[in-house]
Write an enzyme that holds these catalytic residues in place. Structure first.
Site, short mmCIF file in Angstrom:
data_model
loop_
_atom_site.label_atom_id
_atom_site.label_comp_id
_atom_site.label_asym_id
_atom_site.label_seq_id
_atom_site.Cartn_x
_atom_site.Cartn_y
_atom_site.Cartn_z
N SER A 160 17.59 118.63 29.35
CA SER A 160 16.17 118.44 29.61
C SER A 160 15.39 119.45 28.78
CB SER A 160 15.89 118.66 31.10
OG SER A 160 14.53 119.02 31.29
N GLU B 110 22.66 105.72 32.71
CA GLU B 110 21.40 105.13 33.17
C GLU B 110 21.00 103.95 32.30
OE1 GLU B 110 18.52 108.45 34.67
OE2 GLU B 110 19.79 109.27 33.10
N GLN C 110 15.00 76.72 17.96
CA GLN C 110 15.08 77.86 17.04
C GLN C 110 14.94 79.18 17.81
OE1 GLN C 110 13.48 77.68 12.93
NE2 GLN C 110 11.87 79.04 13.71
N LYS D 83 19.80 121.19 33.51
CA LYS D 83 20.05 119.76 33.61
C LYS D 83 21.11 119.25 32.64
CE LYS D 83 17.89 116.93 35.70
NZ LYS D 83 16.50 116.50 35.77
N ASN E 202 21.84 115.37 32.03
CA ASN E 202 21.44 114.04 32.51
C ASN E 202 22.40 112.96 32.01
OD1 ASN E 202 19.19 115.08 33.83
ND2 ASN E 202 17.94 114.93 31.98
N SER F 135 12.27 81.38 10.49
CA SER F 135 13.29 82.07 11.29
C SER F 135 14.14 82.99 10.42
CB SER F 135 14.17 81.04 12.00
OG SER F 135 14.74 80.15 11.06
N THR G 73 31.17 101.90 52.28
CA THR G 73 30.42 100.66 52.47
C THR G 73 29.02 101.13 52.84
OG1 THR G 73 30.95 100.52 54.82
CG2 THR G 73 32.44 99.35 53.33
N HIS G 74 28.02 100.43 52.40
CA HIS G 74 26.62 100.85 52.60
C HIS G 74 26.36 102.25 52.02
CE1 HIS G 74 26.49 97.58 55.67
NE2 HIS G 74 27.70 98.04 55.96
N ASN H 220 20.09 70.18 11.19
CA ASN H 220 20.36 70.13 12.63
C ASN H 220 21.84 70.36 12.95
OD1 ASN H 220 17.68 69.62 12.79
ND2 ASN H 220 17.87 67.45 13.35
N1 ARG Z 1 15.76 77.11 11.60
C1 ARG Z 1 16.09 75.99 12.37
C2 ARG Z 1 16.65 76.41 13.73
O1 ARG Z 1 17.03 77.52 13.83
C3 ARG Z 1 17.10 75.15 11.66
C4 ARG Z 1 17.09 73.69 12.03
C5 ARG Z 1 15.83 73.08 11.57
N2 ARG Z 1 15.85 71.66 11.73
C6 ARG Z 1 14.76 70.96 11.68
N3 ARG Z 1 14.88 69.68 11.86
N4 ARG Z 1 13.58 71.48 11.50
O2 ARG Z 1 16.69 75.67 14.68
#
Ligand code: ARG
Length: 467
Positions: A287, A300, A332, A293, A295, A33, A165-166, A120
């Site tokens: 454009s 948008e 994750q 134009k 735009n 990650s 309205t509408h 964690n």
């Molecule tokens: N990269 C992990 C996440 O974003 C961190 C926690 C990982 N914990 C684990 N028990 N593998 O959730």
């Protein structure tokens, strides 16, 4: 910056003994990650600093080690901020990248930092701190947009325009009243982010892997150091839930939906058919083929951004649904969605603030349009009730007949003669013409929250005092 080819250390080495081989390359790719969670570096380092200081205060590590950790973390922080930090995919995530680098810098004491902690509670803490910052950022961006709308509302408190309205002409309203409608919507968005922030402000740190720890930690101390109101009361919940991110995403989705409605109005109003407003050059594009134009691309795009924000919201709900207690790696997947939604919302808010501030309003066009489409038909019906004592249903019928007469004549209601009106109802007098003008119409809407300029100005004043 991430380059796994050069890696000499992998996360399998971090947990040592049990793993003889490194992960498959595809395992590494799906598992890592660091490509996105490096964005949490400041929160991760803040969390580690608070944790190390607490461990020392509790006598769990020595103050010498805590000091080495503190200085090492500051070095890591400056390396990252200078763009010199060697992010490594093999080390999976921001937590292990920081810790591994800390080890390279300070050696053995680095290994003591993870005492009484797990990734964690670490990731739950980092992510909560990040989302909390985004709640603050959203509130200041929304406030800036509200301020831009208040400037418009104050300037145009008595500019008449058609109310719809509408998307059909309904009754005349004022430009200021219309702007203030969005101020109310955004005001509720503000309070949603404030509520979410207050609810999420509990520290997961010290929940450890899931069950808490046997070390004599002080969770109140780390909570306080990180600006949390208190430690989260259940260690399982602390590592397992992401409802704080979901609340942020839900509030973001509602806000993005509000922005999409204002954006849509700007698109309509700036069209050649309406010409209610002109967007400044800063917020328009031309454009490549049609020279005439201008735009409204920014409007948008803001109209479209709700798709991304709501998409992220649905994604995270789907990720979290049905997950058993406690942490699962599924979680994750929370970050990329939330990062993208936050970036999208902040950009949309900034663009909308710019567009509203630079908007040129075509007052004459608004007024002319306000008077067309029989917009004062309700005023006429109300007059019949008030002055002639007709039941509203009968007044409605008489007015409908008068609208049909005007339509047949090809004019608006005030252009009918008194004789033509009396042919429909003999009781009608010259005084009726007073209520057929759009300015009189809006001035008469004095009910609280109504469109009369005094009411609009009162609401502008209330909001100014509130901000
Ligand atoms: N990269 C992990 C996440 O974003 C961190 C926690 C990982 N914990 C684990 N028990 N593998 O959730």
């Amino acid at each position: 910056m991430t380059d796994s080819a050069k890696d000499t250390v992998s996360s399998n080495q971090m947990w040592g003994g049990r793993f003889a081989a490194g992960p498959d390359a595809i395992m590494e790719a799906i598992n890592a990650s660091i490509g996105f969670d490096q964005r949490l570096y400041a929160q991760d380092i803040a969390g580690s600093r608070a944790h190390a200081a607490m461990l020392a205060a509790q006598g769990i590590i020595t103050s010498n080690d805590a000091e080495a950790i503190r200085e090492g973390l500051l070095t890591v922080l400056s390396e990252i901020e200078a763009g010199k930090f060697p992010f490594r995919t093999a080390l999976e995530d921001i937590h292990m990248n920081v810790e591994a680098r800390l080890k390279e810098i300070i050696g053995e004491p680095a290994g003591r930092l993870h005492t009484a902690r797990s990734r964690n509670d670490q990731v739950a803490t980092d992510f909560r701190l990040w989302v909390r910052d985004q709640c603050d950022a959203a509130q200041s961006s929304i406030t800036a947009l509200i301020q831009a709308l208040l400037v418009q509302a104050e300037a145009g408190a008595d500019w008449v325009m058609p109310g719809f309205t509408h998307l059909q002409t309904a009754q005349p309203v004022t430009w200021g009243h219309h702007m203030m409608a969005y101020v109310e919507m955004l005001g509720r968005d503000l309070s949603r982010f404030a509520d979410a922030r207050a609810r999420m402000n509990e520290s997961p740190l010290g929940a450890a892997a899931l069950a808490g720890t046997s070390f004599p930690i002080d969770r109140h101390m780390t909570a306080k150091a990180l600006g949390f109101d208190r430690p989260a009361a259940n260690s399982l919940d602390a590592v397992a839930d992401r409802d704080f991110a979901l609340e942020f995403l839900a509030a973001s989705s509602i806000c993005a939906m509000h922005l999409s409605r204002l954006a849509e109005e700007l698109v309509i109003w700036s069209s050649a058919q309406f010409r209610f407003v002109a967007m400044s050059d800063k917020w328009s594009t031309g454009s490549s083929i049609m020279p005439q134009k201008r735009n409204p691309d920014a409007a948008e795009l803001i109209r479209a951004k709700i798709g991304r924000v709501l998409g992220a919201t649905v994604a995270l709900f789907t990720i979290m649904k049905g997950l058993p207690m406690t942490y699962s790696k599924d979680m994750q997947e929370d970050k990329e969605q939330t990062f993208d939604a936050a970036d999208t919302l902040m950009l949309a808010l900034a663009a909308m603030t710019g567009m509203i501030s630079d908007l040129t309003v075509n007052r004459d066009k608004l007024a002319a349009s306000a008077a067309s489409g029989f917009s004062t038909a309700t005023d006429l019906a109300d007059w019949l009730v008030r002055e002639l004592g007709l039941p509203f249903r009968d007044a409605h019928h008489v007015t409908g007949t008068l609208v049909a007469a005007a339509e047949a004549k090809g004019c608006d209601l005030p252009e009918l003669t008194l004789a033509e009106m009396q042919a429909v109802h003999p009781g009608i007098t010259q005084a009726v013409f007073d209520v057929l003008g759009v300015h009189n119409s809006v001035a008469s809407r004095q009910s609280y929250g109504g469109t009369a300029p005094e009411q609009v100005r009162a609401q502008v004043a209330r909001w100014k005092a509130k901000l």
